[in-house]
Design an enzyme around this catalytic site. Sequence first.
Site, PDB file in Angstrom:
ATOM      1  N   HIS A  22       0.925  -1.257  -0.028  1.00 48.91           N
ATOM      2  CA  HIS A  22      -0.079  -0.159   0.167  1.00 48.91           C
ATOM      3  C   HIS A  22       0.971   1.208  -0.016  1.00 48.91           C
ATOM      4  CE1 HIS A  22      -2.621   3.079   2.203  1.00 48.91           C
ATOM      5  NE2 HIS A  22      -3.086   2.873   0.935  1.00 48.91           N
ATOM      6  N   ASP A  30       6.283   6.311 -21.526  1.00 47.11           N
ATOM      7  CA  ASP A  30       6.459   6.171 -23.056  1.00 47.11           C
ATOM      8  C   ASP A  30       7.759   5.904 -23.535  1.00 47.11           C
ATOM      9  OD1 ASP A  30       7.796   8.690 -23.168  1.00 47.11           O
ATOM     10  OD2 ASP A  30       6.202   9.873 -23.341  1.00 47.11           O
ATOM     11  N   ARG A 106       7.828  18.388 -14.682  1.00 47.43           N
ATOM     12  CA  ARG A 106       8.720  17.335 -15.127  1.00 47.43           C
ATOM     13  C   ARG A 106       9.722  16.678 -14.309  1.00 47.43           C
ATOM     14  NH1 ARG A 106      12.909  19.140 -19.922  1.00 47.43           N
ATOM     15  NH2 ARG A 106      14.006  17.128 -19.966  1.00 47.43           N
TER      16      ARG A 106
END
Length: 140
Positions: A22, A30, A106
Amino acid sequence: MLKTINPLLTGELLAILSDMGHGDELVITDANFPAASAAQRLIRLPQISATDALEAVLSVFPLDDFVDQPTAAMDAPGERPAIYADFEGLSKAAEGREIGLELIDRFAFYDRTKAAYAVIATGERRLYANIILKKGVLRS
């Protein structure tokens, strides 16, 4: 092959998903993402899209319902990438509830990836097709 198990879920990947606890995080990336340099544990699915990988994972992986946003994506500059709606739709279908998609910077995304339990590197060519999943619990 196993009955009712998505064939994209290899034995190695199933073991990782099962070993996670958990709050542990899993990242699906990608083809452009620097997964090998960031991952503690790396699974490669080079011919698979990020959405197919996400759908397979969510068929066995509970999302955390103790947090408001158990999924996160890298915030894209400019327009919101269409794949974000796909991520939200797949998450909702798997969980039977609306799932908030947190958008993060990012570099914060890279940092969370480095701390994640595992990374699945896909062959996805759409840009910003990266998602973090926080594992939840199974309730009786």
